[in-house]
Write a protein that holds these residues in place. Structure first.
Motif, PDB file in Angstrom:
ATOM      1  N   GLY A 261      -6.122   9.869  -5.582  1.00 57.65           N
ATOM      2  CA  GLY A 261      -6.097   9.160  -4.397  1.00 57.65           C
ATOM      3  C   GLY A 261      -4.583   8.776  -3.924  1.00 57.65           C
ATOM      4  O   GLY A 261      -4.075   8.064  -3.138  1.00 57.65           O
ATOM      5  N   ARG A 262      -3.471   9.409  -4.968  1.00 57.72           N
ATOM      6  CA  ARG A 262      -2.222   8.849  -4.692  1.00 57.72           C
ATOM      7  C   ARG A 262      -1.608   9.864  -4.018  1.00 57.72           C
ATOM      8  O   ARG A 262      -1.776  11.213  -4.281  1.00 57.72           O
ATOM      9  CB  ARG A 262      -1.618   8.564  -6.095  1.00 57.72           C
ATOM     10  CG  ARG A 262       0.115   8.288  -5.977  1.00 57.72           C
ATOM     11  CD  ARG A 262       0.622   7.779  -7.254  1.00 57.72           C
ATOM     12  NE  ARG A 262      -0.171   6.681  -7.891  1.00 57.72           N
ATOM     13  CZ  ARG A 262      -0.379   6.741  -9.170  1.00 57.72           C
ATOM     14  NH1 ARG A 262      -0.120   7.570  -9.753  1.00 57.72           N
ATOM     15  NH2 ARG A 262      -1.128   5.612  -9.458  1.00 57.72           N
TER      16      ARG A 262
ATOM     17  N   ARG B  33      -1.092   3.458  -3.187  1.00 58.69           N
ATOM     18  CA  ARG B  33      -1.474   4.740  -3.126  1.00 58.69           C
ATOM     19  C   ARG B  33      -0.471   5.747  -2.568  1.00 58.69           C
ATOM     20  O   ARG B  33      -0.489   6.798  -2.957  1.00 58.69           O
ATOM     21  CB  ARG B  33      -2.591   4.745  -2.297  1.00 58.69           C
ATOM     22  CG  ARG B  33      -3.757   3.915  -2.889  1.00 58.69           C
ATOM     23  CD  ARG B  33      -5.195   4.084  -1.856  1.00 58.69           C
ATOM     24  NE  ARG B  33      -5.858   5.427  -1.929  1.00 58.69           N
ATOM     25  CZ  ARG B  33      -5.568   6.092  -0.729  1.00 58.69           C
ATOM     26  NH1 ARG B  33      -4.996   5.553   0.435  1.00 58.69           N
ATOM     27  NH2 ARG B  33      -5.968   7.039  -0.673  1.00 58.69           N
ATOM     28  N   ASP B  34       0.339   5.318  -1.893  1.00 58.05           N
ATOM     29  CA  ASP B  34       1.542   5.988  -1.135  1.00 58.05           C
ATOM     30  C   ASP B  34       3.044   5.894  -1.827  1.00 58.05           C
ATOM     31  O   ASP B  34       3.408   4.791  -1.774  1.00 58.05           O
ATOM     32  CB  ASP B  34       1.479   6.114   0.179  1.00 58.05           C
ATOM     33  CG  ASP B  34       0.139   6.795   0.917  1.00 58.05           C
ATOM     34  OD1 ASP B  34      -0.645   7.325   0.291  1.00 58.05           O
ATOM     35  OD2 ASP B  34      -0.091   6.509   2.035  1.00 58.05           O
TER      36      ASP B  34
ATOM     37  N   GLU C  48       0.941  -1.144   0.086  1.00 57.50           N
ATOM     38  CA  GLU C  48      -0.007   0.237  -0.030  1.00 57.50           C
ATOM     39  C   GLU C  48       0.931   1.453   0.127  1.00 57.50           C
ATOM     40  O   GLU C  48       0.390   2.259  -0.397  1.00 57.50           O
ATOM     41  CB  GLU C  48      -0.953  -0.073   1.202  1.00 57.50           C
ATOM     42  CG  GLU C  48      -1.987  -1.140   1.273  1.00 57.50           C
ATOM     43  CD  GLU C  48      -2.583  -1.576   2.780  1.00 57.50           C
ATOM     44  OE1 GLU C  48      -3.363  -1.012   2.941  1.00 57.50           O
ATOM     45  OE2 GLU C  48      -1.611  -2.380   3.276  1.00 57.50           O
TER      46      GLU C  48
END
Length: 397
Positions: free
Chosen positions: A209-210, A149-150, A127
């Protein structure tokens, strides 16, 4: 049964599940900065360790389980000194409760395919992905696989300054000492992968979202939209090592600018000799990429004791002993050592690279970039050029 080091304990009822974080490092400094990042974000899950005699402090065994799961993937280089430092840093990471995965990523023609294939599953499940070198072709290739996402970039030295500047301008990612040269066949072949990686880190990546974070001790002026910057103050380093014993003399920090083709070897040795004589330096801390031939010549011609550190210099200096004055040419340490040695009496001094020392093949960006590294350093002293080689001599052929 207690959880093994590198995994988190069971989550408390009602608490969110731990985040799976995958970090890719290729150098000891990158691994150190991942540990600093993990400490700053509360990702450590300390295991009980005995104290050692060298000032290495054991983690707090009373700390609770980690909120997140951090796996450090070492994409091992072939250089013996770098490998040795990475193995020592991997031990420290395990002491912090993190899982370490050692990959022989350069162990033959098929190694890259085996490494990428073996990591594909982990990458898809991760994630959050932390990387120490966004210029690395290995890392850029891995970025095309992950759906995290991160994304986090930790310092790989002064290159972070150039990375954020290029990202802001929408340029292709090219290391500063190579900029200005024509792309080679391998560059052209890899161009689609590099472009895809740049898009994942590009301005505006935080939308949809990123999130993208840069964790750095470097001065960063150009921050792309959608990218957050977190300051690295070397809190973990100061908590785990030292304070050091400070000696009355001076130490000199080496650089690999000769090996990268930026600075002429003869001019560099002359500058080292002049600096050592003017400031009474007795030790020379070699950069891990400096060649054995150059270091042998340096020891013979200057009389300096050449030290090959087994850990990044920030940890060596913090553990001590260290000279009251630390002399350096423009490099990462002029930014990091004042932070790692905060609260001590050590003075960090920097000597500029004169344009006449540059080679004829040095990148057109070299002079400005190196000047910027020195000019933006905080809490350092400037060394005058009075005792250095003739600055009026023509540029090295």
């Amino acid at each position: 049964m207690s959880p093994r080091a590198g995994t988190a304990g069971p989550a408390s009822p009602g608490s969110p599940p731990p985040t799976r974080t995958l970090a890719f490092v290729e150098s000891p400094v990158q691994l150190l900065n991942v540990l600093e990042w993990a400490h700053a974000h509360g990702l450590s899950a300390p295991a009980r360790r005995p104290a050692t005699e060298d000032g290495h402090r054991p983690p707090d065994a009373s700390a609770g389980p980690a909120r997140d799961l951090l796996t450090l993937v070492v994409l091992a280089p072939t250089d013996p000194m770098t490998r040795g430092q990475l193995r020592r840093m991997a031990e420290l990471a395990r002491d912090e409760g993190h899982e370490v995965r050692w990959e022989e990523a350069r162990g033959g023609a098929s190694a890259p395919f085996q490494t990428v294939g073996g990591l594909a599953g982990e990458l898809r499940r991760a994630e959050r992905v932390v990387m120490g070198d966004p210029f690395s072709r290995y890392v850029q290739l891995l970025l095309t696989i992950t759906k995290a996402r991160d994304l986090v970039v930790v310092d790989d030295g002064t290159a972070t300054m150039e990375f954020t500047a290029q990202l802001s301008r929408g340029e292709r990612l090219v290391r500063w000492h190579r900029k200005g040269g024509r792309p080679g066949p391998r560059d052209l072949l890899f161009a689609p992968v590099s472009a895809a990686a740049r898009r994942r880190l590009a301005p505006g990546a935080g939308r949809g979202g990123r999130r993208v974070e840069v964790f750095s001790s470097m001065p960063i002026d150009a921050v792309p939209d959608g990218v957050s910057v977190t300051a690295n103050r070397f809190v973990w380093t100061r908590a785990r090592f030292g304070p050091p014993r400070v000696t009355a003399g001076a130490d000199l920090v080496g650089t690999s600018l000769v090996e990268t083709g930026v600075v002429d070897g003869d001019r560099y040795l002359a500058a080292v000799r002049a600096l050592a004589g003017a400031h009474g330096a007795t030790r020379y801390f070699a950069h891990r990429r400096e060649s054995a031939e150059k270091l042998h010549r340096l020891a013979v011609e200057t009389g300096l004791e050449v030290v090959r550190p087994e850990l990044p210099l920030e940890l060596i200096a913090r553990r001590g002993p260290i000279g009251r004055t630390v002399l350096s040419f423009p490099s990462t340490v002029v930014h990091t050592l004042p932070l790692a040695l905060a609260g001590t009496d050590v003075r960090v001094a920097v000597c500029d690279i004169d344009p006449s020392w540059l080679t004829a093949t040095a990148s057109p960006r070299a002079e400005g970039f190196l000047s910027g590294v020195t000019g933006t350093a905080r809490d350092v002293h400037r060394v005058t050029g009075a005792a250095l080689p003739d600055r009026t001599a023509p540029r090295a052929p």
